[in-house]
Design a protein around this motif. Structure first.
Motif, PDB file in Angstrom:
ATOM      1  N   GLU A   9       2.623 -13.270   4.627  1.00 46.14           N
ATOM      2  CA  GLU A   9       2.751 -11.705   4.415  1.00 46.14           C
ATOM      3  C   GLU A   9       3.892 -11.414   3.380  1.00 46.14           C
ATOM      4  O   GLU A   9       3.648 -10.155   2.843  1.00 46.14           O
ATOM      5  CB  GLU A   9       2.869 -10.999   5.781  1.00 46.14           C
TER       6      GLU A   9
ATOM      7  N   TYR B 182       2.857   3.820   1.088  1.00 46.02           N
ATOM      8  CA  TYR B 182       3.675   3.724   2.434  1.00 46.02           C
ATOM      9  C   TYR B 182       4.286   5.331   2.657  1.00 46.02           C
ATOM     10  O   TYR B 182       5.254   5.775   1.757  1.00 46.02           O
ATOM     11  CB  TYR B 182       4.881   2.659   2.313  1.00 46.02           C
TER      12      TYR B 182
ATOM     13  N   PRO C  26      -2.690  -8.172  14.017  1.00 46.78           N
ATOM     14  CA  PRO C  26      -3.733  -7.907  13.268  1.00 46.78           C
ATOM     15  C   PRO C  26      -3.905  -7.828  11.810  1.00 46.78           C
ATOM     16  O   PRO C  26      -2.860  -7.401  11.341  1.00 46.78           O
ATOM     17  CB  PRO C  26      -4.481  -6.521  13.753  1.00 46.78           C
ATOM     18  N   PRO C  27      -4.858  -8.153  11.086  1.00 43.61           N
ATOM     19  CA  PRO C  27      -4.775  -8.391   9.457  1.00 43.61           C
ATOM     20  C   PRO C  27      -4.268  -6.797   9.238  1.00 43.61           C
ATOM     21  O   PRO C  27      -3.631  -6.723   8.096  1.00 43.61           O
ATOM     22  CB  PRO C  27      -6.026  -8.678   8.975  1.00 43.61           C
ATOM     23  N   ASP C  28      -4.644  -5.709   9.819  1.00 41.02           N
ATOM     24  CA  ASP C  28      -4.572  -4.477   9.064  1.00 41.02           C
ATOM     25  C   ASP C  28      -3.268  -3.831   9.415  1.00 41.02           C
ATOM     26  O   ASP C  28      -2.825  -2.902   8.977  1.00 41.02           O
ATOM     27  CB  ASP C  28      -5.614  -3.439   9.691  1.00 41.02           C
ATOM     28  N   MET C  29      -2.316  -4.601  10.082  1.00 40.61           N
ATOM     29  CA  MET C  29      -1.044  -4.522  10.361  1.00 40.61           C
ATOM     30  C   MET C  29      -0.039  -5.315   9.504  1.00 40.61           C
ATOM     31  O   MET C  29       0.995  -5.576   9.988  1.00 40.61           O
ATOM     32  CB  MET C  29      -0.550  -4.399  11.758  1.00 40.61           C
ATOM     33  N   GLU C  30      -0.376  -5.818   8.396  1.00 38.87           N
ATOM     34  CA  GLU C  30       0.491  -6.777   7.384  1.00 38.87           C
ATOM     35  C   GLU C  30       1.654  -5.914   6.933  1.00 38.87           C
ATOM     36  O   GLU C  30       2.689  -6.669   6.786  1.00 38.87           O
ATOM     37  CB  GLU C  30      -0.324  -6.965   6.406  1.00 38.87           C
ATOM     38  N   GLU C  31       1.573  -4.449   6.955  1.00 35.74           N
ATOM     39  CA  GLU C  31       2.579  -3.961   6.382  1.00 35.74           C
ATOM     40  C   GLU C  31       3.916  -4.040   7.466  1.00 35.74           C
ATOM     41  O   GLU C  31       5.003  -3.831   7.303  1.00 35.74           O
ATOM     42  CB  GLU C  31       2.329  -2.342   6.168  1.00 35.74           C
ATOM     43  N   TYR C  32       3.547  -3.879   8.748  1.00 36.21           N
ATOM     44  CA  TYR C  32       4.624  -3.951   9.929  1.00 36.21           C
ATOM     45  C   TYR C  32       5.047  -5.470   9.949  1.00 36.21           C
ATOM     46  O   TYR C  32       6.314  -5.454  10.131  1.00 36.21           O
ATOM     47  CB  TYR C  32       3.928  -4.047  11.214  1.00 36.21           C
TER      48      TYR C  32
ATOM     49  N   LYS D 136       1.014  -1.340   0.017  1.00 37.95           N
ATOM     50  CA  LYS D 136      -0.070  -0.059  -0.075  1.00 37.95           C
ATOM     51  C   LYS D 136       0.871   1.305  -0.030  1.00 37.95           C
ATOM     52  O   LYS D 136       2.270   1.113   0.053  1.00 37.95           O
ATOM     53  CB  LYS D 136      -0.744   0.112   1.343  1.00 37.95           C
TER      54      LYS D 136
END
Length: 684
Positions: A594, A78, A245-251, A76
Motif C-alpha cells: 500500500e 482525498y 479491506p481493499p477499499d480502505m487502502e487510503e487508511y 484518490k
C-alpha cells in the motif's frame, strides 16, 4: 664434483617437494574449516565511493528491491476535513513501541494493574503504533483528534515539567502540520468541553485489541454524534485491525504518513540522533546496528530462562511464575529452554550473532551499534561479542553525559527513600529455611554452607538473595523507566539510519510489534533495498546446534549454509516470510504494497504473493509517478558519473571468502565530547 652436484640437486628437489606439500596441506585446511577467525584483506575486492568504503557483498543495496520506493501520498481524491462529528481524546498505556502501533491487551493490563515493568522495555515502541491507529480511527469517524496522553511515559514522579506526555518524545507542531490535509488535530479540548470532561460527562470506551472498522462505525460513531466528545482507553496496543479491506487502502497509507512522516521525534532527540550517526561514520566507514531483544519479560514469557545462569535464571523464572499466576502465560513454570530455542522462540544470544556475522564475512573491526535501552544480563552476556568485534558501541560511548541529560530537561531531586537493609539471618535460620523450602524457580539458592556474597545483594536484583517477593519499583526506578522512552527513541533513530540492521529477536510468533520489527518496517518503507537481515531463528538454531561443540572452528559447508540463509532473508523471500508472520498483527512492520510504488525502468508486472486470508504480501505496487521516476534517474546518473573504476567490478567476480576490511585493522576513531569534570589519562 659430479657427486656433489647430484647431492645439491637432490636437496633442492626435496625442499621443493616439502614446500609444495606444505602449500597443499594449507589449502586443504583452509577449505575444510571456516574462515571465522582468519581474515586476509584484499584491496582489489573493494571499491571506494568518496571517502566511504563499502563492500558489495556486505554493505551494498539489494538489487531485487531497488525499484521499491516510498510513496504514501493519497492515490484518490482525498477530501479536506470538513464539518466534524465531535472530539476524540485518548489515553495510551504502554511504552514507546505501544505508541507507534498498538498491541497485547493482557500484557498491558498486566503492566497497568500489577505495577510490573512488563512491556515497558521489551515493547517500548508501542505508543508509535497506537497513535497511527488512533489517527486512522479519527479519520474514519470524521472526528477532531486531541493529541493523546501517553500515560506510562510521564506518569513517573520527578519527570521534567517542561514536557507534556506527548511532547516528551514527539514534536507536536510537526504532528499537527503534517496531517493538516487529513484531519483536524488540536492540542487540547475547548474550555467548555474540558470542564464537562472533568465532571465525567462524556462516555469513555476501553478499546479491544485489533478492533474492526465496523466496531467504530456501529458502536462509537453514534455515541460521538450524541455527546460531542468521547474518550478512548487504549491499553492493549492495536486499536484497529492491521489488514483492512481493499477499499480502505487510503487508511493504510494514512497510517504510513503518520508513522514515517508526522510522528517525528522532538528536535533535540533528532539533533542528537544525527550527531550519533555522524560520529559512527566519522571514520568514513559504514556501521551495523544490532538490537539483541534480550528483555526479562520476553525471556520469561517464552521460557528461555536456561539461556542464562545463576541469579539471572531465577529472576526470569520469578517473572514467569507471576505471569502464570496472572494468566498471562498458560504453561508450566519449568520448561525446556533448549526446546523453545529450537522452535525459534528465544532470542539469539550476542555471541551467536557475532559468529553469524563472522560467517557472513564482516571483519572484526566492523563498527556495531548496540541498540536497546536495557539488556537483561548486562555486560556479561556481551563479553563474547566484544571479543569478536572490538568496535561495539552504544549511546553512552557515543554521547557525553551532558548531551544525554539535556534531553531529559530539568528534573526535581528525588527524596532519599532507600529501603532499609534486610536483617541478617543466623546460620540456624538459614538451615531451617533450606529444609522447609518448597518448590521454587530454578536454580535453588546456595546451601547454608556457602553464604551469599555482598555483591549478590547489591543492585536491582539484590532482593532475590533474601526474599521471595520482588519489591515495588522505587521513585528512581520509575524515573529510569521513563528515561528509556528517550533512549529507545535515540536507538530507533540510529537503527533506521544504519547501513545494516541485524535483529536478535523479532517476530516471536505473537505478532506484537517489537522494536526490531518496527525498525525493519521503517527501513522497508524508507529504503527497501537497504541491507536489513530478517533471520529465521528456528533455522539458525538448528545450524548453531550442529556446531555447538566447535563454535569457533566450523566447517566450510556450515559457513556457506549460514550465508545462504541470511542472504535469502535480505531479498524477496525474506520479505514474504516476514509479512506472513508480522503483517496480520502489525501493519507498520510490513507496509507493503500500500505504501510503496515501483520505479522500474521496464513495465514488468510483479507476481502477486498473497497470504492465507487473501491479503497481498508482495507485488501489486503501482508504478511511481513520472516526477519521482525522473528524480530518481537524475540521482542515479549523478552518482554514476562520480563512480571510480572500482565501482565497475561486476558483483559476480567478487570473492566473498576474501572480501574483508582494508587497513591496518586498527580501531576507528569514535569520539565523544569530554565532560568538564572528566579526568584525562595522559597515557591514553
Amino acid at each position: 664434483m659430479a657427486v656433489k652436484n647430484k647431492f645439491k640437486l637432490f636437496a633442492l628437489v626435496g625442499i621443493a617437494f616439502c614446500v609444495v606439500s606444505l602449500l597443499v596441506h594449507l589449502l586443504l585446511a583452509d577449505y575444510s574449516a571456516g574462515d571465522i577467525i582468519q581474515y586476509r584483506p584484499t584491496a582489489d575486492k573493494i571499491y571506494q565511493h568518496g571517502k566511504k568504503f563499502r563492500y558489495r557483498k556486505l554493505w551494498g543495496s539489494i538489487q531485487s528491491l531497488e525499484s521499491l520506493q516510498p510513496f504514501a501520498n493519497p492515490r484518490k481524491a482525498y477530501p479536506v476535513p470538513g464539518k466534524q462529528n465531535g472530539f476524540i481524546y485518548a489515553k495510551i498505556y504502554g511504552g514507546f513501541d505501544h505508541v507507534k502501533s498498538s498491541v497485547g491487551y493482557l500484557h498491558q493490563v498486566f503492566f497497568f494493574f500489577f505495577g510490573f515493568e512488563f512491556l515497558n522495555v521489551t515493547w517500548s515502541l508501542f505508543h508509535h503504533c497506537q497513535i497511527c491507529d488512533l489517527v486512522a480511527v479519527s479519520k474514519l469517524l470524521n472526528a477532531t483528534l486531541v493529541i493523546p496522553e501517553i500515560q506510562d511515559g510521564i506518569h513517573s514522579k520527578g519527570v521534567s515539567s517542561k514536557f507534556k506526555s506527548f511532547s516528551y518524545v514527539y514534536n507536536e507542531e510537526q504532528f499537527i502540520a503534517a496531517l493538516s490535509n487529513d484531519l483536524v488535530i488540536v492540542k487540547r479540548l475547548p474550555n467548555d468541553l474540558r470542564l464537562e470532561r472533568k465532571r465525567n460527562k462524556y462516555p469513555t470506551f476501553p478499546i479491544r485489541y485489533l478492533a474492526p472498522p465496523s466496531f467504530y462505525i456501529n458502536e462509537i460513531l453514534p455515541k460521538l454524534k450524541q455527546s460531542k466528545a468521547i474518550g478512548l482507553l487504549i491499553t492493549d496496543g492495536g486499536c484497529l485491525e492491521s489488514i483492512l479491506p481493499p477499499d480502505m487502502e487510503e487508511y493504510q497509507r494514512l497510517r504510513c504518513r503518520v508513522a514515517f512522516h508526522a510522528l517525528q521525534f522532538r528536535p533535540e532527540i533528532q539533533a542528537l540522533g544525527n550527531l550519533m550517526v555522524e560520529r559512527l561514520r566519522a571514520s568514513g566507514r559504514p556501521y551495523l546496528a544490532f538490537h539483541p531483544g534480550l528483555a526479562r519479560d520476553t525471556l520469561a514469557f517464552h521460557g528461555c530462562a536456561e539461556l542464562f545462569q545463576d541469579v539471572h535464571t531465577e529472576l526470569i523464572q520469578y517473572r514467569r511464575k507471576q505471569m502464570i499466576k496472572r494468566s498471562i502465560v498458560h504453561g508450566n513454570l519449568s520448561i525446556d529452554s533448549a526446546s523453545q530455542k529450537r522452535k525459534g522462540l528465544c532470542p539469539l544470544l550476542p555471541e551467536e550473532v557475532g559468529l553469524l556475522l563472522r560467517a557472513m564475512g564482516y571483519p572484526p573491526d566492523t563498527i556495531i551499534y548496540l541498540a536497546g535501552a536495557e539488556m537483561f544480563g548486562g555486560q556479561r552476556v556481551l563479553v563474547p561479542l566484544r571479543a569478536l568485534y572490538t568496535n561495539l558501541v552504544d549511546r553512552t560511548s557515543l554521547c557525553s553525559k551532558t548531551e544525554l541529560s539535556k534531553l531529559l530537561g530539568p528534573e526535581s531531586p528525588l527524596p532519599s527513600n532507600l529501603p532499609m537493609p534486610i536483617p541478617q539471618k543466623s546460620k540456624k535460620q538459614l538451615i531451617e529455611e533450606w529444609n522447609k523450602a518448597g518448590p521454587r524457580p530454578r536454580p535453588l539458592p546456595p546451601p547454608p554452607a556457602r553464604p551469599f556474597y555482598q555483591y549478590e545483594k547489591e543492585g536491582w536484583y539484590g532482593w532475590i538473595a533474601e526474599s521471595d517477593i520482588e519489591p515495588d519499583p522505587s521513585a528512581i526506578d520509575l524515573r529510569l523507566q521513563t528515561h528509556r522512552l528517550i533512549w529507545n527513541a535515540l536507538d530507533y533513530y540510529v537503527s533506521v539510519e544504519a547501513d545494516v540492521f541485524f535483529p536478535g529477536f523479532h517476530n516471536d510468533g505473537s505478532g506484537w510489534p517489537d522494536f526490531s520489527s518496527l525498525v525493519i518496517g521503517h527501513r522497508l518503507y524508507q529504503m527497501a533495498s537497504s541491507r536489513t537481515y530478517r533471520p529465521d531463528r528456528k533455522t539458525l538454531a538448528t545450524l548453531l546446534d550442529s556446531i555447538r561443540d566447535n563454535l569457533y572452528h566450523p566447517k566450510h559447508n556450515w559457513t556457506l549454509l549460514v550465508r545462504e540463509h541470511l542472504n535469502n532473508s535480505l531479498g524477496v523471500n525474506g520479505l514474504i516470510m516476514e509479512a506472513q508472520m508480522s503483517k496480520p498483527r502489525s501493519f507498520l512492520s510490513h507496509p507493503l504494497p500500500e505504501c510503496s510504488c515501483r520505479a522500474s525502468k521496464t513495465s514488468e508486472v510483479q507476481k502477486l504473493v498473497k497470504g492465507p486470508n487473501g491479503e497481498i504480501l508482495f507485488g501489486g505496487e503501482e508504478r511511481c509517478p513520472e516526477w519521482m521516476v525522473r528524480g530518481l534517474n537524475l540521482v542515479l546518473s549523478e552518482s554514476g558519473n562520480s563512480k571510480d573504476e572500482g565501482d565497475e567490478i561486476p558483483e559476480d567476480e567478487i570473492d566473498l571468502e576474501s572480501e574483508q576490511d582494508v587497513g591496518d585493522g586498527s580501531r576507528p576513531e569514535l569520539t565523544r565530547p569530554i565532560e568538564q569534570d572528566e579526568e584525562i589519562d595522559p597515557d591514553d
